[in-house]
Design a protein around this motif. Structure first.
Motif, mmCIF file in Angstrom:
data_model
loop_
_atom_site.group_PDB
_atom_site.id
_atom_site.type_symbol
_atom_site.label_atom_id
_atom_site.label_comp_id
_atom_site.label_asym_id
_atom_site.label_seq_id
_atom_site.Cartn_x
_atom_site.Cartn_y
_atom_site.Cartn_z
ATOM 1 N N MET A 26 1.076 4.594 -2.561
ATOM 2 C CA MET A 26 0.974 5.999 -2.125
ATOM 3 C C MET A 26 2.112 6.832 -2.701
ATOM 4 O O MET A 26 1.899 7.962 -3.161
ATOM 5 C CB MET A 26 0.994 6.076 -0.595
ATOM 6 C CG MET A 26 -0.231 5.496 0.072
ATOM 7 S SD MET A 26 -0.075 5.512 1.886
ATOM 8 C CE MET A 26 -1.660 4.788 2.349
ATOM 9 N N ARG A 62 0.833 -1.202 0.000
ATOM 10 C CA ARG A 62 0.000 0.000 0.000
ATOM 11 C C ARG A 62 0.868 1.253 0.000
ATOM 12 O O ARG A 62 0.563 2.242 -0.669
ATOM 13 C CB ARG A 62 -0.926 -0.008 1.214
ATOM 14 C CG ARG A 62 -1.999 1.073 1.189
ATOM 15 C CD ARG A 62 -2.714 1.179 2.525
ATOM 16 N NE ARG A 62 -3.182 -0.116 3.008
ATOM 17 C CZ ARG A 62 -3.710 -0.289 4.214
ATOM 18 N NH1 ARG A 62 -3.805 0.752 5.054
ATOM 19 N NH2 ARG A 62 -4.122 -1.473 4.599
ATOM 20 N N TYR A 63 1.968 1.222 0.738
ATOM 21 C CA TYR A 63 2.861 2.385 0.795
ATOM 22 C C TYR A 63 3.485 2.658 -0.572
ATOM 23 O O TYR A 63 3.611 3.824 -0.983
ATOM 24 C CB TYR A 63 3.969 2.152 1.820
ATOM 25 C CG TYR A 63 3.503 2.057 3.260
ATOM 26 C CD1 TYR A 63 2.235 2.471 3.648
ATOM 27 C CD2 TYR A 63 4.350 1.536 4.247
ATOM 28 C CE1 TYR A 63 1.819 2.373 4.961
ATOM 29 C CE2 TYR A 63 3.942 1.437 5.561
ATOM 30 C CZ TYR A 63 2.670 1.850 5.917
ATOM 31 O OH TYR A 63 2.273 1.749 7.221
ATOM 32 N N SER A 104 -4.970 5.753 7.217
ATOM 33 C CA SER A 104 -4.729 5.308 5.842
ATOM 34 C C SER A 104 -3.409 4.552 5.724
ATOM 35 O O SER A 104 -3.225 3.748 4.800
ATOM 36 C CB SER A 104 -4.732 6.502 4.883
ATOM 37 O OG SER A 104 -3.565 7.297 5.042
ATOM 38 N N ARG A 124 0.716 11.470 3.106
ATOM 39 C CA ARG A 124 0.750 10.004 3.014
ATOM 40 C C ARG A 124 2.005 9.529 2.291
ATOM 41 O O ARG A 124 2.637 8.552 2.703
ATOM 42 C CB ARG A 124 -0.497 9.489 2.296
ATOM 43 C CG ARG A 124 -1.759 9.554 3.120
ATOM 44 C CD ARG A 124 -2.855 8.697 2.489
ATOM 45 N NE ARG A 124 -3.144 9.119 1.116
ATOM 46 C CZ ARG A 124 -4.033 10.072 0.803
ATOM 47 N NH1 ARG A 124 -4.692 10.704 1.769
ATOM 48 N NH2 ARG A 124 -4.251 10.385 -0.452
ATOM 49 N N ALA A 125 2.373 10.213 1.212
ATOM 50 C CA ALA A 125 3.538 9.785 0.428
ATOM 51 C C ALA A 125 4.820 9.910 1.241
ATOM 52 O O ALA A 125 5.680 9.022 1.200
ATOM 53 C CB ALA A 125 3.637 10.603 -0.854
ATOM 54 N N ALA A 144 4.725 7.258 3.948
ATOM 55 C CA ALA A 144 4.876 5.934 3.338
ATOM 56 C C ALA A 144 6.325 5.662 2.976
ATOM 57 O O ALA A 144 6.856 4.570 3.238
ATOM 58 C CB ALA A 144 3.989 5.821 2.104
ATOM 59 N N THR A 200 -4.733 10.434 8.026
ATOM 60 C CA THR A 200 -3.489 9.996 7.402
ATOM 61 C C THR A 200 -2.940 8.778 8.122
ATOM 62 O O THR A 200 -2.528 7.787 7.481
ATOM 63 C CB THR A 200 -2.450 11.134 7.428
ATOM 64 O OG1 THR A 200 -2.926 12.233 6.644
ATOM 65 C CG2 THR A 200 -1.115 10.662 6.860
ATOM 66 N N GLY A 212 -2.197 14.147 -1.248
ATOM 67 C CA GLY A 212 -1.561 12.903 -0.837
ATOM 68 C C GLY A 212 -0.109 13.049 -0.433
ATOM 69 O O GLY A 212 0.615 12.057 -0.323
#
Length: 365
Positions: A189, A185-186, A349, A313-314, A317, A346, A310
């Motif tokens: 992202m 998932r990371y 997620s 999150r990026a 991640a 965040t 995003g």
């Protein structure tokens, strides 16, 4: 004080500062694992030798029972904070106390509050001050807390409530297990941000000194109206951060670039429990608590004009992916205000869940 067995004093000499700084050893020393204080840095702060003290008026207080030190606290007026928020708020930092010392603690807190009141402060806070104080744990008593966070005894809450403090804010500490499913998932992202023309670089890739300055600038802007924060300067931050340039911090911390300019920043650390925590010989910490397997994202900020793309999150991640490549099995995401819903979303997620709860106290004067 009129009570013959209790003595409360404001201290002012290096010898007293040393005793003040070492009280946590008497409180936590029998625990299986705990984070000891940095004695020298604490003494330098008390003595006015730290850079940040140019913005502070500070008075350390101690309480003794039968000549035994049983409690400590520092009353602080942070002029930079008060100017930034247009408040007259005093801070109580460095609070530590032995159990069953209600009378001594109450007397000490009243003396510290009186000191603040005489300087025109209208309220006092304990449990949050940028670079000076952290909130009080309300669970996981006795367990090693996340790096920088408190593992205080439960009696602290009684002490503050008996001194007419109220709970001002709640905070949470998150932990994400770095499983293969979550790591996949990371990667998604990070790829999504790249497609949006966001470039995420580690501090080492960006250039460590330039990244430290970018982190300072982004954090000051992104946190300008964040509860409890006050501006900091590059001159203060550089001496704290530069020694970390040769460590994994340089690889775990991130800068996000939008149109070639810093738009977001993350400060992350590896698991420091093996280096800084005091752990009983032979004890194996739970992997989500330390023992070389839990990294931590300490701070994350994105400029207002770059949000909802995003970027947070990026950055998180990529930081967590780097932790996994360096054999860490869990990642902390800390510390988040209860009502900071964007940051909490965040964290969720990222597959993180709440693993610690904390509070900050306040009293009107």
């Amino acid at each position: 004080m009129s009570a013959s067995k209790i003595r409360v004093e404001q201290i002012g000499a290096d010898e007293s500062f040393e005793q003040f700084a070492r009280l946590p050893y008497a409180i936590y020393g029998t625990r299986d694992a705990w984070w000891p204080p940095d004695i020298r840095n604490e003494i330098d702060l008390l003595a006015g030798r730290a850079l940040i003290t140019t913005h502070l008026d500070l008075a350390p207080f101690c309480a003794w029972r039968d000549d035994k030190l049983v409690a400590r606290v520092s009353a602080v007026v942070n002029y930079r904070y008060n100017e930034h928020w247009n408040e007259k708020l005093g801070q109580l930092i460095h609070f530590e106390a032995m159990d069953n010392e209600d009378e001594a603690v109450a007397a000490m807190l009243e003396q510290a509050l009186l000191w603040l009141s005489r300087r025109g402060m209208q309220a006092a806070r304990s449990g949050f001050a940028a670079f000076l104080d952290y909130p009080y744990a309300i669970d996981n008593y006795g367990a090693l807390p996340s790096f920088l966070l408190r593992g205080n005894p439960d009696c602290y809450h009684r002490y503050f409530k008996n001194s007419r403090f109220i709970t001002e804010k709640g905070q949470v500490d998150y932990t994400a297990p770095l499983t293969m499913e979550i790591l996949d998932r990371y990667h998604q992202m990070v790829d999504a941000a790249r497609r949006s023309e966001v470039v995420v670089k580690s501090w080492r890739e960006f250039g460590f000194l330039a990244a430290v300055d970018a982190w300072t600038d982004v954090t000051n802007t992104a946190f300008a109206r964040h509860w409890g924060w006050n501006p900091i300067t590059r001159e203060e931050v550089r001496p704290m951060m530069l020694p970390l340039g040769s460590t994994l911090v340089a690889d775990l911390s991130m800068i996000a670039l939008l149109d070639g300019r810093p738009a977001g920043a993350v400060f992350s650390v590896p698991d420091l429990s093996g280096m800084l925590a005091q752990v009983k010989p032979g004890l194996k910490l739970a992997p989500e608590r330390g023992g070389g397997t839990r990294g931590a994202l300490i701070n994350i900020g994105v400029l207002a004009e770059a949000r909802a793309r995003g970027i947070a999150r990026a950055m998180a991640a990529r930081s967590f992916l780097t932790m996994a490549r360096n054999h860490m099995r869990h990642a902390g995401y800390t510390l988040v205000l209860d009502d900071n819903w964007p940051s909490r979303r965040t964290a969720e997620s990222l597959g993180a869940r709440v693993t610690g709860n904390f509070v900050t106290y306040r009293r009107e004067l």
